[in-house]
Design an enzyme around this catalytic site. Sequence first.
Site, PDB file in Angstrom:
ATOM      1  N   GLU A 252       0.872  -1.157   0.000  1.00 45.83           N
ATOM      2  CA  GLU A 252       0.000   0.000   0.000  1.00 45.83           C
ATOM      3  C   GLU A 252       0.918   1.219   0.000  1.00 45.83           C
ATOM      4  O   GLU A 252       1.798   1.322   0.855  1.00 45.83           O
ATOM      5  CB  GLU A 252      -0.867  -0.009   1.270  1.00 45.83           C
ATOM      6  CG  GLU A 252      -1.915   1.062   1.229  1.00 45.83           C
ATOM      7  CD  GLU A 252      -2.757   1.136   2.504  1.00 45.83           C
ATOM      8  OE1 GLU A 252      -2.686   0.217   3.331  1.00 45.83           O
ATOM      9  OE2 GLU A 252      -3.459   2.148   2.638  1.00 45.83           O
TER      10      GLU A 252
ATOM     11  N   ARG B 180       5.120 -13.078   9.633  1.00 48.47           N
ATOM     12  CA  ARG B 180       5.794 -11.828   9.311  1.00 48.47           C
ATOM     13  C   ARG B 180       7.138 -11.757  10.024  1.00 48.47           C
ATOM     14  O   ARG B 180       7.383 -12.487  10.978  1.00 48.47           O
ATOM     15  CB  ARG B 180       4.918 -10.639   9.679  1.00 48.47           C
ATOM     16  CG  ARG B 180       4.656 -10.506  11.165  1.00 48.47           C
ATOM     17  CD  ARG B 180       3.561  -9.479  11.464  1.00 48.47           C
ATOM     18  NE  ARG B 180       3.961  -8.135  11.102  1.00 48.47           N
ATOM     19  CZ  ARG B 180       3.355  -7.384  10.171  1.00 48.47           C
ATOM     20  NH1 ARG B 180       2.333  -7.854   9.503  1.00 48.47           N
ATOM     21  NH2 ARG B 180       3.761  -6.173   9.922  1.00 48.47           N
TER      22      ARG B 180
ATOM     23  N   LYS C  26       4.294   0.838   9.604  1.00 53.42           N
ATOM     24  CA  LYS C  26       4.473   2.076   8.855  1.00 53.42           C
ATOM     25  C   LYS C  26       3.991   3.280   9.659  1.00 53.42           C
ATOM     26  O   LYS C  26       4.580   4.345   9.586  1.00 53.42           O
ATOM     27  CB  LYS C  26       3.730   1.990   7.523  1.00 53.42           C
ATOM     28  CG  LYS C  26       4.560   1.280   6.463  1.00 53.42           C
ATOM     29  CD  LYS C  26       3.891   1.335   5.113  1.00 53.42           C
ATOM     30  CE  LYS C  26       3.035   0.118   4.927  1.00 53.42           C
ATOM     31  NZ  LYS C  26       2.364   0.032   3.651  1.00 53.42           N
TER      32      LYS C  26
HETATM   33  P1  ATP Z   1       2.157  -1.884   7.977  1.00 51.92           P
HETATM   34  O1  ATP Z   1       1.348  -2.639   8.965  1.00 51.92           O
HETATM   35  O2  ATP Z   1       3.500  -1.519   8.429  1.00 51.92           O
HETATM   36  O3  ATP Z   1       1.411  -0.734   7.337  1.00 51.92           O
HETATM   37  P2  ATP Z   1       1.396  -3.522   5.856  1.00 51.92           P
HETATM   38  O4  ATP Z   1       1.424  -4.979   5.954  1.00 51.92           O
HETATM   39  O5  ATP Z   1       0.068  -2.884   5.949  1.00 51.92           O
HETATM   40  O6  ATP Z   1       2.446  -2.914   6.831  1.00 51.92           O
HETATM   41  P3  ATP Z   1       1.608  -3.360   3.062  1.00 51.92           P
HETATM   42  O7  ATP Z   1       2.097  -2.265   2.218  1.00 51.92           O
HETATM   43  O8  ATP Z   1       0.174  -3.686   3.012  1.00 51.92           O
HETATM   44  O9  ATP Z   1       2.046  -3.023   4.534  1.00 51.92           O
HETATM   45  O10 ATP Z   1       2.481  -4.660   2.852  1.00 51.92           O
HETATM   46  C1  ATP Z   1       2.791  -5.176   1.593  1.00 51.92           C
HETATM   47  C2  ATP Z   1       3.161  -6.613   1.750  1.00 51.92           C
HETATM   48  O11 ATP Z   1       4.272  -6.751   2.641  1.00 51.92           O
HETATM   49  C3  ATP Z   1       2.034  -7.414   2.343  1.00 51.92           C
HETATM   50  O12 ATP Z   1       1.868  -8.593   1.558  1.00 51.92           O
HETATM   51  C4  ATP Z   1       2.481  -7.738   3.720  1.00 51.92           C
HETATM   52  O13 ATP Z   1       1.994  -8.971   4.142  1.00 51.92           O
HETATM   53  C5  ATP Z   1       3.996  -7.737   3.608  1.00 51.92           C
HETATM   54  N1  ATP Z   1       4.596  -7.386   4.883  1.00 51.92           N
HETATM   55  C6  ATP Z   1       4.386  -6.273   5.602  1.00 51.92           C
HETATM   56  N2  ATP Z   1       5.074  -6.301   6.761  1.00 51.92           N
HETATM   57  C7  ATP Z   1       5.747  -7.479   6.778  1.00 51.92           C
HETATM   58  C8  ATP Z   1       6.625  -8.119   7.711  1.00 51.92           C
HETATM   59  N3  ATP Z   1       6.949  -7.557   8.878  1.00 51.92           N
HETATM   60  N4  ATP Z   1       7.129  -9.326   7.380  1.00 51.92           N
HETATM   61  C9  ATP Z   1       6.801  -9.905   6.214  1.00 51.92           C
HETATM   62  N5  ATP Z   1       5.984  -9.371   5.299  1.00 51.92           N
HETATM   63  C10 ATP Z   1       5.449  -8.172   5.570  1.00 51.92           C
HETATM   64 MG    MG Z   2      -1.497  -3.488   4.665  1.00 49.51          MG
END
Ligand code: ATP
Ligand code: MG
Length: 566
Positions: free
Chosen positions: A42, A270, A280
Amino acid sequence: MKDNSATIPTAPPVSNFIRNIIEEDNRAGKWNGRVETRFPPEPNGYLHIGHAKSICLNFGLAHDYNGACHLRFDDTNPEKEEQEYVDSILDSIRWLGFDWGKHLYYASDYFDKLYEFAEYLINQGQAYVDSLTAEEIRAFRGSLTETGQNSPYRDRTIAENLDLFRRMKAGEFADGAHVLRAKIDMSSPNINLRDPVIYRIRRAHHHRTGNKWCIYPMYDYTHCISDALEKITHSLCTLEFEDHRPLYDWVLDQLKDVVPCHPQQIEFARLNLTYAVMSKRKLIELVENGFVDGWDDPRMNTLAGVRRRGYTPESIRLFAERIGVSKADSWIEMGVLEDCLREDLNERAPRRIAILDPLKVVIDNYPENSEEECLAPNHPQKPDWGKRVVPLSKIIYIEASDFMEIPSKGYFRLSPGAEVRLRYAYIIKCIGVLKNASGEIMEIHCTYDADTKSGTEGAEKRKVKGNIHWLSARHAQQAEVRLYDRLFTHAHPDTGGNDYKASLNLHSKKTITAYVEPFLNQTQPEDRFQFERHGYFVADREDTVPGKPVFNRAVTLRDSWGKTGG
Ligand code: ATP
Ligand code: MG
């Protein structure tokens, strides 16, 4: 010089449960051998090291099975998304060494299709317009122990739903006046299936579609359909989406006659890293509150930050490989990440000398205006990298910590009357200490033994225990060096009710002026070196200008964290 040309040998891929699923699918002919994954960020922040795990996994599988990995921006939330984030994400993925080829997509490209499918669901009697307020919807949803209740609007006719939904799109209603919900089951034990909202009214400018839309589809609805439209085979996500899988499958089952396929959602654990925060939202707070100098502050665990810190793409990929992929949540020690960088840079970083905390040494018996060349290997294990000239003259700098006036037990470096070897040069002996009026040591006086020059015959005839680095005062260059340390003092800054702001390491950045070898003034941004006995350093990619390098300490030579208080 061979900087940056060496690569770490890549081991054959280690098996994991996702590879097992793919191999089983391939044996069964499920996707005709096709493997198509996607990385769906995102664009509401910069990528972090957790994302790198997902990127390496998705792009890695596509590579190993001759498939493709799509990069898809999940941009369904207009308020928080910006072009700056899109650009930084593209940049970070490229930097990591991955290529999406022609497969760059935006969920917003599917807004028309998603709208069409919503009308389709309404026509099938599987979606309805609800006019409860957000609070009412929440209250009607029930809880883990209480089943939900049907909305009084649940049984609107198809015609009425279509009419209202079209008018929602046409902008006839205020934000929040209505939503479109999937009609699933308000008594489902899985709360995600209790008639989830799939569209909401939100008058917001979208970074790609501008003001075309005033209704936006929700993530769960958008994500599975985007996967299906792109004919993804294996849709990998983190464990918190496990409870969303029934919804992912429900939506695609209802649309089976109108979407091209039904990808399989697979969840993995994760990455949780000690001494870091991974959300984020918190990373944004660190930037906005000025706790760090920006998204690419070398202390941030954003990919932009670790890059500026001196991490290489290879070290991050090695890390992803080493931590593996599993279904069980766990914590990875920051030391594991740091070790990956040490391993990589040990191979590829030329050795240089820097004096971080200089102490002046006068070699009394060295001729006044003379100087000579000493030869130092560029890499101790790589003779083919050759040697460099390190000039020696009468006045040199050594590290202040390499002298002790009253040596403690087991201290083999310089002290009054003691002998050490100046690396790549001579054995010297301390014969005097000069102090100022307040008792501070101003300079050390030594003599050198002219028969002991390294590399000459007889150099080894006398052995001394200490071996210290030095630079000729006349030749050394000054350079700004930034000594970075971990951003948090607590291994788990944001778990168990901890406020991560309370464990910010106030000593995580220290800027000094150091002396470095003369030729280091030709350093280019992102050149990396081992400063002997200190650690690995990178020329800052923003602040290094021709003739004036600025060095960041990427990592010390050994993990001494916590042992010496950092
Ligand atoms: P945040 O909670 O920090 O906003 P998010 O998961 O919402 O992170 P996205 O941009 O939606 O952020 O993530 C893109 C991809 O990265 C998703 O498929 C998510 O599962 C993966 N991802 C995010 N954080 C991790 C992590 N700590 N370890 C492994 N994969 C991750
Ligand atoms: Mg997300």
